[in-house]
Design a protein around this motif. Structure first.
Motif, PDB file in Angstrom:
ATOM      1  N   TYR A 193       0.850  -1.188   0.000  1.00 37.47           N
ATOM      2  CA  TYR A 193       0.000   0.000   0.000  1.00 37.47           C
ATOM      3  C   TYR A 193       0.897   1.252   0.000  1.00 37.47           C
ATOM      4  O   TYR A 193       1.822   1.345   0.800  1.00 37.47           O
ATOM      5  CB  TYR A 193      -0.899  -0.012   1.248  1.00 37.47           C
ATOM      6  CG  TYR A 193      -1.840   1.152   1.325  1.00 37.47           C
ATOM      7  CD1 TYR A 193      -3.122   1.065   0.799  1.00 37.47           C
ATOM      8  CD2 TYR A 193      -1.446   2.350   1.925  1.00 37.47           C
ATOM      9  CE1 TYR A 193      -3.990   2.134   0.853  1.00 37.47           C
ATOM     10  CE2 TYR A 193      -2.304   3.432   1.978  1.00 37.47           C
ATOM     11  CZ  TYR A 193      -3.579   3.320   1.444  1.00 37.47           C
ATOM     12  OH  TYR A 193      -4.437   4.389   1.495  1.00 37.47           O
ATOM     13  N   SER A 206     -10.582   3.415   1.028  1.00 35.45           N
ATOM     14  CA  SER A 206      -9.329   4.134   0.791  1.00 35.45           C
ATOM     15  C   SER A 206      -8.136   3.579   1.553  1.00 35.45           C
ATOM     16  O   SER A 206      -7.011   3.701   1.093  1.00 35.45           O
ATOM     17  CB  SER A 206      -9.506   5.612   1.140  1.00 35.45           C
ATOM     18  OG  SER A 206     -10.600   6.128   0.424  1.00 35.45           O
ATOM     19  N   SER A 207      -8.352   2.981   2.724  1.00 36.97           N
ATOM     20  CA  SER A 207      -7.194   2.493   3.482  1.00 36.97           C
ATOM     21  C   SER A 207      -6.736   1.128   2.981  1.00 36.97           C
ATOM     22  O   SER A 207      -5.755   0.581   3.470  1.00 36.97           O
ATOM     23  CB  SER A 207      -7.495   2.450   4.991  1.00 36.97           C
ATOM     24  OG  SER A 207      -8.240   1.314   5.355  1.00 36.97           O
ATOM     25  N   SER A 236      -2.313  11.595  -0.737  1.00 34.57           N
ATOM     26  CA  SER A 236      -1.608  11.878   0.521  1.00 34.57           C
ATOM     27  C   SER A 236      -1.033  10.613   1.155  1.00 34.57           C
ATOM     28  O   SER A 236      -0.222  10.691   2.066  1.00 34.57           O
ATOM     29  CB  SER A 236      -2.540  12.588   1.496  1.00 34.57           C
ATOM     30  OG  SER A 236      -3.624  11.739   1.812  1.00 34.57           O
ATOM     31  N   THR A 237      -1.442   9.430   0.685  1.00 36.81           N
ATOM     32  CA  THR A 237      -0.882   8.191   1.239  1.00 36.81           C
ATOM     33  C   THR A 237       0.188   7.594   0.333  1.00 36.81           C
ATOM     34  O   THR A 237       0.686   6.505   0.605  1.00 36.81           O
ATOM     35  CB  THR A 237      -1.981   7.136   1.455  1.00 36.81           C
ATOM     36  OG1 THR A 237      -2.596   6.832   0.192  1.00 36.81           O
ATOM     37  CG2 THR A 237      -3.045   7.628   2.419  1.00 36.81           C
TER      38      THR A 237
END
Lengths: 493, 95
Positions: A193, A206-207, A236-237
């Protein structure tokens, strides 16, 4: 065209000018026109665009400015935004939605020179394990059209398995790359991820959502990942790490025992009585091959992994209920034709635009996030998610990769999981954990049932172990030929 | 924790999804099966366990407070169901 249709093989022939990108694009479009009506792998085929990109690739080659994958045809899962092309997400809600920009991974593959031939069918909003929830009809498994191709990226998997395209993108939230790769006999990688940006990926959870490649071989997956990975400030991740060449370990010289020193962890939880016996014996045979290649096996235990399905069915619907609130008939997508007022417009638009499984997950998510239930469900699930991640952290002290079946059974027949959502969810029992932890995992073919259906082996690694996982799969593929088997429907070549 | 038909109507309202009267009991039956599976979590001892909300422990990046995007108002509104003079049209909410 009789030479291997792998990405590496085609890229070499294109570079040697034995084949032009335009010839290859036309051949690909012809194959799609001939074979896809029986498969339904594509929602959109962009013949005109593909030929224009192919001409551009040939021109770039002539100028000496060709990217590493110049002229290689690919398809994108219809959850990834493609500027100017319809992006439906397998849903009536976005049935006529034309994306205004490219996803980050779409840009990366474009920059590498790939030729986009079309968008692939999928379970609606990536929610499903059989492709039966698509608003555009199910995708058929190329090995047997009475069987599902898996999901949610079933169209991409079927397109690669039937050799319509040598590679395709998918997204994996709970197994949506690995499970269809397993059920269709191809290679699929869910990277760590944060390695590949989610910008332009229509959000489900989203996670957990992770873009990744499908191809016939691990080497081809490495080539695609090279073009898909990289930092993107628009997500942003997205992780800001040094750029890696995922093919480097594959190119290293190796002797008769190329995996000498590799410790393969075998979690007893992956080898239970619930596995189909043909799956179990194919996995055992693959492990014997890995020992011949020099690896050793070690028993490990992941006691909390059995809870990954319930954890996932709290966290993913919770995030989906929030993400999918944007589909309200105001800014894009479907709007109901008749309504009394604004609230009625929302309710009817969403009732008409979403299919049954998507609505079900939105309702589950709404409930677990609602007042009075947040701690009991969402917070509880996040704590158990930590327990699952802790199990893996412990296991990485004892082994380098973890292996087991990708799915407990081979492909099942359409309608077999019928009306029981929980039975369908249990198909992802071995894949979900890698989404919850965020670590990488790959599925590759390791055998077939007597009935001729492919069986997939899952290789999991610690964070950022993509190169290791790809190399382990590559060495196995150099010693075996499961990955080279072609469904009868696809013919030779 | 048992899910009632009224719970289904309440969450359908919160989610702004019309569920017609005949469908409520079918939706309820499927959600009950899902929650029966989810409720396995209640038996797990999680005392002292830190919730995990994300795969990576990363700090949200900050950027300069500068305009970096171009104006694509027209492109983004071209895909809307109803617009006028650069505004999104919805049914009247204020009389």
């Amino acid at each position: 065209m009789t030479a291997p249709r792998t990405i590496a093989g085609l890229a070499a022939r294109l570079a040697a000018r034995e084949l032009s990108a335009v010839e290859l694009a036309q051949d690909t479009l012809d194959r799609i026109a001939r074979l896809d009506p029986a498969l339904n792998a594509f929602v959109t085929v962009d013949a005109e665009g593909a030929l224009a990109q192919a001409r551009a690739a040939d021109e770039a080659r002539a100028r000496g400015a060709a990217g590493p994958l110049a002229g290689v045809p690919i398809a994108h899962k219809d959850v990834l935004m493609t500027a100017g092309l319809k992006t439906t997400c397998g849903s009536r809600m976005l049935g006529n939605f034309v994306a205004p920009y490219d996803a980050h991974v779409v840009e990366g593959l474009k920059r590498a020179g790939t030729v986009l031939v079309g968008k692939t069918n999928m379970d609606e909003f990536a929610m499903g394990s059989s492709n039966e929830t698509s608003a555009f009809g199910p995708v058929k498994n190329p090995w047997n059209p009475a069987y599902v191709p898996g999901g949610s990226s079933g169209g991409s998997a079927a397109a690669v398995a039937a050799r319509l395209v040598p590679g395709a993108t998918g997204t994996d939230t709970g197994g949506s790359i690995r499970q269809p790769a397993s059920l269709t006999g191809i290679c699929g990688l869910k990277p760590t991820y944060g390695i590949a940006s989610r910008y332009g990926l229509i959000a489900f959870a989203s996670s957990l959502d992770t873009p990744g490649p499908f191809a016939q071989t691990a080497e081809d997956c490495a080539l695609l990942l090279n073009a898909m990975a990289g930092h993107d400030p628009r997500d942003s991740t997205s992780l800001d790490r040094p750029v890696e060449d995922y093919t480097r370990t594959l190119r290293a010289a190796a002797g008769a025992k190329p995996l000498e020193g590799l410790r393969i962890g075998l979690p007893k939880e992956y080898f239970g009585a619930g596995n189909d016996p043909e799956v179990a014996s194919a996995i055992d045979a693959a492990l014997a091959e890995f020992r011949r290649l020099g690896a050793t096996t070690v028993d490990v235990t992941l006691p909390a992994v059995k809870l990954s399905v319930p954890v996932y069915y709290v966290i993913a619907p919770a995030e989906a209920s929030s993400n999918l609130s944007r589909f309200d008939g105001v800014r894009y997508g479907h709007r109901a034709a008749r309504y009394d007022d604004l609230a009625d417009m929302y309710r009817r638009t969403r009732a008409e635009g979403f299919g049954a499984e998507v609505k079900r997950r939105i309702l589950v998510g709404t409930y677990v996030l609602s007042h009075g239930y947040y701690d009991a469900y969402y917070l509880k699930a996040q704590k158990v998610r930590r327990l699952i991640a802790n199990d893996f952290s412990r296991a990485w002290g004892e082994c380098d990769v973890i292996m087991g079946p990708t799915a407990p059974s081979p492909a099942f027949r359409f309608g077999d999981k019928g009306d029981d959502p929980v039975q369908m969810y249990l198909n992802d029992i071995f894949t979900i954990a890698a989404n919850l932890t965020g670590a990488p995992a790959l599925s590759m073919p390791c055998g077939f049932t007597k009935g001729g259906l492919p069986i997939g082996l899952q290789v999991q690694g610690n964070y950022f172990a993509e190169s290791l996982i790809l190399n382990v799969a590559h060495r196995y593929q150099q010693a075996t030929d499961w990955h080279a088997r072609v469904p009868p429907l696809a013919g030779q070549g | 924790m048992t899910l009632t038909l009224d719970d289904v109507r309440r969450i359908a309202h919160l989610a702004r999804i019309d569920v017609d009267a005949q469908a409520v009991s079918d939706v309820h039956a499927k959600l009950e099966a899902i929650f029966a599976m989810i409720n396995e979590l209640q038996a797990v001892d999680t005392a002292g366990v830190e919730p995990m909300s994300h795969a990576q422990d990363v700090v949200l990046p900050l950027r300069e407070d500068k305009v970096t995007e171009t104006d694509r108002h027209a492109d983004f509104q071209r895909i809307a169901p109803a617009v006028e003079d650069g505004l999104y049209l919805v049914p009247r909410v204020v009389e």
